[in-house]
Each structure stands twice: as structure tokens, then as C-alpha cells.
Scaffold this motif. Structure first.
Motif, PDB file in Angstrom:
ATOM      1  N   GLU A  44       0.832  -1.204   0.000  1.00 34.62           N
ATOM      2  CA  GLU A  44       0.000   0.000   0.000  1.00 34.62           C
ATOM      3  C   GLU A  44       0.868   1.257   0.000  1.00 34.62           C
ATOM      4  OE1 GLU A  44      -2.515  -0.439   3.398  1.00 34.62           O
ATOM      5  OE2 GLU A  44      -3.834  -1.895   2.408  1.00 34.62           O
ATOM      6  N   ALA A  47       2.192   1.754  -3.414  1.00 31.65           N
ATOM      7  CA  ALA A  47       1.141   2.267  -4.304  1.00 31.65           C
ATOM      8  C   ALA A  47       0.960   3.771  -4.076  1.00 31.65           C
ATOM      9  CB  ALA A  47      -0.161   1.517  -4.064  1.00 31.65           C
ATOM     10  N   GLY A  48       0.982   4.184  -2.802  1.00 34.91           N
ATOM     11  CA  GLY A  48       0.873   5.611  -2.493  1.00 34.91           C
ATOM     12  C   GLY A  48       2.040   6.399  -3.079  1.00 34.91           C
ATOM     13  N   ASP A  50       3.813   5.493  -5.657  1.00 35.57           N
ATOM     14  CA  ASP A  50       3.637   5.495  -7.117  1.00 35.57           C
ATOM     15  C   ASP A  50       2.684   6.605  -7.542  1.00 35.57           C
ATOM     16  OD1 ASP A  50       5.390   3.403  -7.499  1.00 35.57           O
ATOM     17  OD2 ASP A  50       3.813   1.858  -7.619  1.00 35.57           O
ATOM     18  N   GLU A  51       1.612   6.815  -6.753  1.00 35.95           N
ATOM     19  CA  GLU A  51       0.660   7.886  -7.057  1.00 35.95           C
ATOM     20  C   GLU A  51       1.333   9.252  -6.953  1.00 35.95           C
ATOM     21  OE1 GLU A  51      -2.830   7.592  -4.626  1.00 35.95           O
ATOM     22  OE2 GLU A  51      -3.195   5.511  -5.210  1.00 35.95           O
ATOM     23  N   ILE A  52       2.133   9.401  -5.899  1.00 32.44           N
ATOM     24  CA  ILE A  52       2.845  10.676  -5.705  1.00 32.44           C
ATOM     25  C   ILE A  52       3.817  10.905  -6.857  1.00 32.44           C
ATOM     26  CG2 ILE A  52       4.542  11.866  -4.270  1.00 32.44           C
ATOM     27  CD1 ILE A  52       3.173  10.527  -1.827  1.00 32.44           C
ATOM     28  N   ALA A  54       3.603   9.687  -9.896  1.00 30.67           N
ATOM     29  CA  ALA A  54       2.828   9.982 -11.104  1.00 30.67           C
ATOM     30  C   ALA A  54       2.360  11.437 -11.099  1.00 30.67           C
ATOM     31  CB  ALA A  54       1.640   9.032 -11.213  1.00 30.67           C
ATOM     32  N   LYS A  55       1.897  11.903  -9.935  1.00 32.70           N
ATOM     33  CA  LYS A  55       1.416  13.281  -9.830  1.00 32.70           C
ATOM     34  C   LYS A  55       2.555  14.272 -10.045  1.00 32.70           C
ATOM     35  CE  LYS A  55      -1.259  16.318  -6.876  1.00 32.70           C
ATOM     36  NZ  LYS A  55      -2.003  16.460  -5.646  1.00 32.70           N
ATOM     37  N   LYS A  58       3.500  14.401 -13.655  1.00 32.43           N
ATOM     38  CA  LYS A  58       2.514  15.181 -14.406  1.00 32.43           C
ATOM     39  C   LYS A  58       2.754  16.681 -14.193  1.00 32.43           C
ATOM     40  CE  LYS A  58      -2.477  15.556 -15.061  1.00 32.43           C
ATOM     41  NZ  LYS A  58      -3.795  15.075 -14.621  1.00 32.43           N
TER      42      LYS A  58
END
Length: 135
Positions: A44, A47-48, A50-52, A54-55, A58
Motif C-alpha cells: 500500500e 502504491a501511495g 507510485d501515485e505521488i 505519477a502526480k 505530471k
């Protein structure tokens, strides 16, 4: 500023998760359930992260695009300035020639006025001499 805080927070979270995972692996005495829970927590956490990532990726792309647009706009403005500077040269040259011509004409007018006054004086003198002294 906002990205820096998130990055700092995310990095701290990732470090804490890695340390917890390393402790569990090193101890080797946790129950299977505890290990599964640890793996789940690590998954988890990853995954968090990875989200950071990705953001942030971007945001970085958006900033790069904005930077490139600013560079393009700056280049366009520089091109305009160069074009206007080149166009300005010819009128300035014409203006300089016209000022010089005007100065010459003014000098000629002054000289002509002086010559006119002299001729008028000479004419008066010639008329007096022509009439004679007693007339």
C-alpha cells in the motif's frame, strides 16, 4: 512549494515503510499473519508512492510545457523588437536628412533676406544719387 511538501512527506513515508519492512525481515520471528500485514502495508505504501510519483511527473511535464511556451513567447517578442528596430532605421535617416535640408533652407533664407536688404539699401542710395542733391 506544495510539491516540495508532498515530496518531503512522501519520502519520509517511504523511508518509514522501508525501515519497518527491514525490521520485520530481520527479526524473522513475526507470525505469518504479521508478515502478510507487513507486506500489505509495504504494498500500500508503494502504491501511495507510485501515485505521488505519477502526480509529480505530471506536474513536471506541465511546468516544462509552460516553460517552453514562455520561451516561445519570448522569442516571438524578440523577433518583433528586431523587426521594429530595423524598420526604425530608415525613418530616422530620412528625418536626419530632412533636418539637415531644413537647416540649409533656413540659412539660405537668412542670406537672401540679408541680400534683399542690401539691394534695397543700394536702390535707395542709387535713387537719391539719380535725383540729385537738391530735388
Amino acid at each position: 512549494m506544495r510539491s516540495a511538501r508532498k515530496r518531503g512527506h512522501g519520502a519520509g513515508k517511504g523511508k518509514a515503510l522501508r525501515m519497518r519492512g527491514a525490521r520485520l525481515a530481520a527479526s524473522g520471528r513475526g507470525s505469518a499473519h504479521a508478515r502478510r500485514r507487513g507486506v500489505k502495508n509495504l504494498t500500500e505504501g508503494m502504491a501511495g508512492l507510485d501515485e505521488i510519483i505519477a502526480k509529480l511527473t505530471k506536474e513536471e511535464k506541465a511546468l516544462q510545457e509552460a516553460h517552453q511556451q514562455a520561451l516561445d513567447d519570448l522569442q516571438a517578442e524578440e523577433d518583433k523588437v528586431n523587426t521594429l528596430a530595423k524598420a526604425k532605421v530608415k525613418p530616422e535617416q530620412q528625418s536626419g536628412r530632412r533636418e539637415s535640408s531644413l537647416e540649409q533652407e533656413e540659412k539660405i533664407c537668412v542670406d537672401l533676406e540679408r541680400a534683399k536688404r542690401k539691394l534695397e539699401g543700394d536702390l535707395k542710395l542709387a535713387r537719391r544719387e539719380h535725383r540729385g542733391p537738391g530735388e
